[in-house]
Design a protein around this motif. Structure first.
Motif, short mmCIF file in Angstrom:
data_model
loop_
_atom_site.label_atom_id
_atom_site.label_comp_id
_atom_site.label_asym_id
_atom_site.label_seq_id
_atom_site.Cartn_x
_atom_site.Cartn_y
_atom_site.Cartn_z
N PRO A 303 0.83 -1.22 0.00
CA PRO A 303 0.00 0.00 0.00
C PRO A 303 0.87 1.26 0.00
O PRO A 303 1.80 1.39 0.79
CB PRO A 303 -0.80 -0.12 1.30
N TRP A 304 0.53 2.19 -0.88
CA TRP A 304 1.25 3.45 -1.04
C TRP A 304 0.26 4.58 -0.74
O TRP A 304 -0.72 4.78 -1.46
CB TRP A 304 1.77 3.54 -2.48
N MET A 305 0.48 5.33 0.34
CA MET A 305 -0.49 6.30 0.84
C MET A 305 -0.06 7.72 0.51
O MET A 305 1.11 8.07 0.63
CB MET A 305 -0.65 6.13 2.36
N PHE A 306 -1.05 8.56 0.13
CA PHE A 306 -0.77 9.93 -0.29
C PHE A 306 -1.45 10.93 0.62
O PHE A 306 -2.49 10.65 1.22
CB PHE A 306 -1.26 10.14 -1.73
N LYS A 307 -0.85 12.11 0.70
CA LYS A 307 -1.46 13.17 1.48
C LYS A 307 -2.73 13.67 0.79
O LYS A 307 -2.81 13.70 -0.44
CB LYS A 307 -0.48 14.33 1.67
N LYS A 308 -3.68 14.12 1.60
CA LYS A 308 -4.93 14.64 1.06
C LYS A 308 -4.65 15.86 0.19
O LYS A 308 -3.87 16.74 0.56
CB LYS A 308 -5.86 15.01 2.21
N HIS A 309 -5.24 15.87 -0.99
CA HIS A 309 -5.11 16.98 -1.95
C HIS A 309 -3.67 17.18 -2.42
O HIS A 309 -3.29 18.30 -2.79
CB HIS A 309 -5.65 18.29 -1.36
#
Length: 557
Positions: A303-309
């Motif tokens: 899983p690769w998670m990104f910051k909101k917006h």
């Protein structure tokens, strides 16, 4: 072909490109290259884009690399404090160290009292790489000499007089990275605590600054870094030399064989009386690394998670054994397939009919022998997380390492449950002979290693960092802010491995002042022998962050 090289392959055919090149044989160059800096069989070059493919395909070329960004290992802000002393200490000395101090960083305040003796600057030269070109041999930037600095110091507005303001991007008065690091390494005690190299002459390379999200970040790159090393070594002539580089990102193979790291080892093994000291990085808790072993036909989801917006580009690098073959499937947060890749084929990543990135897959990168997958995402992400699925097509070894490149404008991370804290040294500090330093809390009776200080080993199993030094709320020289015309008697505190490295560099200066002809192996032995051994009963993994232990100046000085 190097993934970053593919990215710059298309464009104006007459645009000049800066590249690093490793030759098959020293002094045997391909056509259409202008050699700028040279280190044995590794050179920095300039060429037109139209010649890129012919140079890459030349039998004289072993490896060709595009520039990679090298950010500063910025200090970790732990309630940063600034302080202005009522008056500076008087520093009167005619003694000049036999050893010279070199630094590659950004933002050097030549007006700060810590770098002035008897009214004269201790800077021999400052190469402002982002400055207006002055006709120098490197083809960019401006080289400022000692006489120009002294003339500026006598002026009411020294920064304007010299045309160089070290704190132009420091809007909040927290001080630039380079001035703070330099004060630790060779401050004369006028304002900041006196270093172990208070009389050293200074040769500095300012890689450039940019104001991003409230932080000062170096925007130098690997080509400019190599040119900077060449400049410092040349200007030092035959004098003993210590260079500090508190720089580095997350990526690359962490095997010490990037062309930049090979340049470091070349300098250290061909020049006596020379040491290069580097910070290990502040990435122990960055959740930017994971590794494991994959079996034949196995599928492993990452899983690769990104910051909101997040609207910044994001990059992941996957390095695995050259005898294996992996493919990659990419799913969005709705588990829709964005890419089902074919091994060693470059493919676009499409979401909602729009191109959002590219997956580049290379077989047996020439410096490591490993296979390399780069997943590059543009700023049109609009996702909370992706799932990267590795598929074991043909597996003999199975070990893989994944790194998410540093992105101070919107750092993406691996799911913390699968992130690994080992092998988190910065991208350019893994060479064989550089001295790499982690940070501990010198105010703690247990000498706890700071939570963010990066961990080794290297991906090929070597010890990095090799020792630890004080790195918690270190008070040192504070540069002028963008609103000031001259430095005051100002201190600032910063924490990080960036602060630990120059402390060790200052000690290495003491070694070379006494024994200027030592080779790097002897320098390292003396330094490591002066360390107090670290032991960690509760967490054996901490030894990967401590190396030989805590440097003890009393055993050296």
């Amino acid at each position: 072909m190097d993934p970053r090289l593919k990215v710059i392959l298309y464009g104006n055919p007459d645009e000049e490109l800066s590249l690093l090149m490793r030759l098959e044989k020293e002094k045997e160059y391909p056509d259409h290259c202008k050699i700028v800096s040279e280190f044995g069989n590794i050179v920095s070059i300039r060429t037109r884009r139209r010649f890129l493919c012919s140079i890459y395909n030349s039998k004289k070329v072993k490896s060709l690399k595009a520039p990679t960004v090298i950010p500063a290992n910025d200090g970790i802000e732990l309630n940063s404090e600034t302080q202005i002393l009522d008056k500076k200490n008087e520093v009167l000395s005619d003694t000049v160290s036999k050893a010279v101090f070199g630094i590659i960083d950004f933002g050097f305040d030549f007006t700060h009292p810590d770098f002035i003796n008897n009214g004269k600057t201790r800077f021999e030269k400052i190469w402002v790489q982002s400055g207006r070109y002055d006709g120098n041999e490197f083809g960019y930037g401006r080289i400022i000499n000692q006489a120009q600095i002294n003339e500026a110091l006598a002026d009411e507005f020294p920064f304007k007089k010299l045309g160089y303001h070290p704190g132009k991007s420091d809007l909040f008065g927290n001080g630039t990275h380079g001035t703070h690091v330099l004060g630790i390494a060779c401050g004369n005690g006028a304002v900041a605590p006196k270093s172990f190299a208070p009389n050293a002459s200074i040769i500095a390379v300012d890689m450039g600054t940019n104001y991003v999200n409230g932080s000062n970040l170096s925007l130098g790159d690997s080509v400019k870094g190599c040119d900077g090393l060449y400049f410092i070594v040349k200007e030092a002539i035959e004098r003993p030399l210590v260079i500090n580089m508190s720089l580095g990102g997350h990526g690359d193979a962490h095997m010490g064989v990037t062309l930049f790291e090979q340049v470091i080892d070349y300098i250290l093994t061909t020049r006596k009386g020379t040491a290069i000291v580097q910070s290990t990085g502040n990435y122990h808790q960055a959740n930017a690394h994971t590794y494991g072993d994959i079996k034949q036909n196995q599928k492993i989801k990452i899983p690769w998670m990104f910051k909101k917006h997040d609207r910044t580009p994001n990059e992941m690098e996957i390095w695995y054994h050259g005898d294996d073959v992996l493919s990659v499937n990419i799913y969005d947060d709705d588990q829709k397939v964005l890419l089902s890749s074919t091994p060693f084929k470059d493919e676009l990543i499409i979401k909602g009919g729009e191109e959002v990135g590219i997956c580049l897959h290379r077989c047996k990168e020439p410096n490591t022998g490993k296979n390399q997958i780069n997943i590059l995402i543009n700023g049109k992400l609009n996702s909370k997380f992706w799932t990267i699925e590795l598929v074991g097509k043909s597996v003999k070894n199975g070990r893989y390492h994944c790194y998410i490149e540093r992105d101070d404008g919107g750092q993406s991370i691996f799911l913390p449950a699968i992130a690994n804290k080992t092998h988190t040294t910065n991208s350019i500090c893994n060479s064989k002979y550089s001295i790499v330093v982690g940070a501990y809390n010198q105010t703690d009776s247990d000498k706890a290693i700071l939570s963010f200080s990066s961990s080794g080993p290297t991906a090929d199993g070597r010890m990095k960092p090799e020792l630890v030094a004080p790195g918690f709320k270190i008070k040192s020289s504070c540069s002028s802010s963008s609103r000031e015309n001259r430095a005051s008697n100002k201190l600032t505190s910063k924490s990080g491995s960036s602060m630990a490295a120059p402390y060790v560099a200052s000690l290495v200066m003491k070694i070379l002042e006494k024994e200027p002809d030592l080779d790097i192996i002897s320098i390292r032995k003396k330094l490591f022998k002066a360390c107090d051994t670290a032991s960690f009963k509760e967490n054996n993994l901490e030894i990967f962050r401590a190396g030989h232990g805590y440097v003890n100046p009393d055993k050296l000085v």
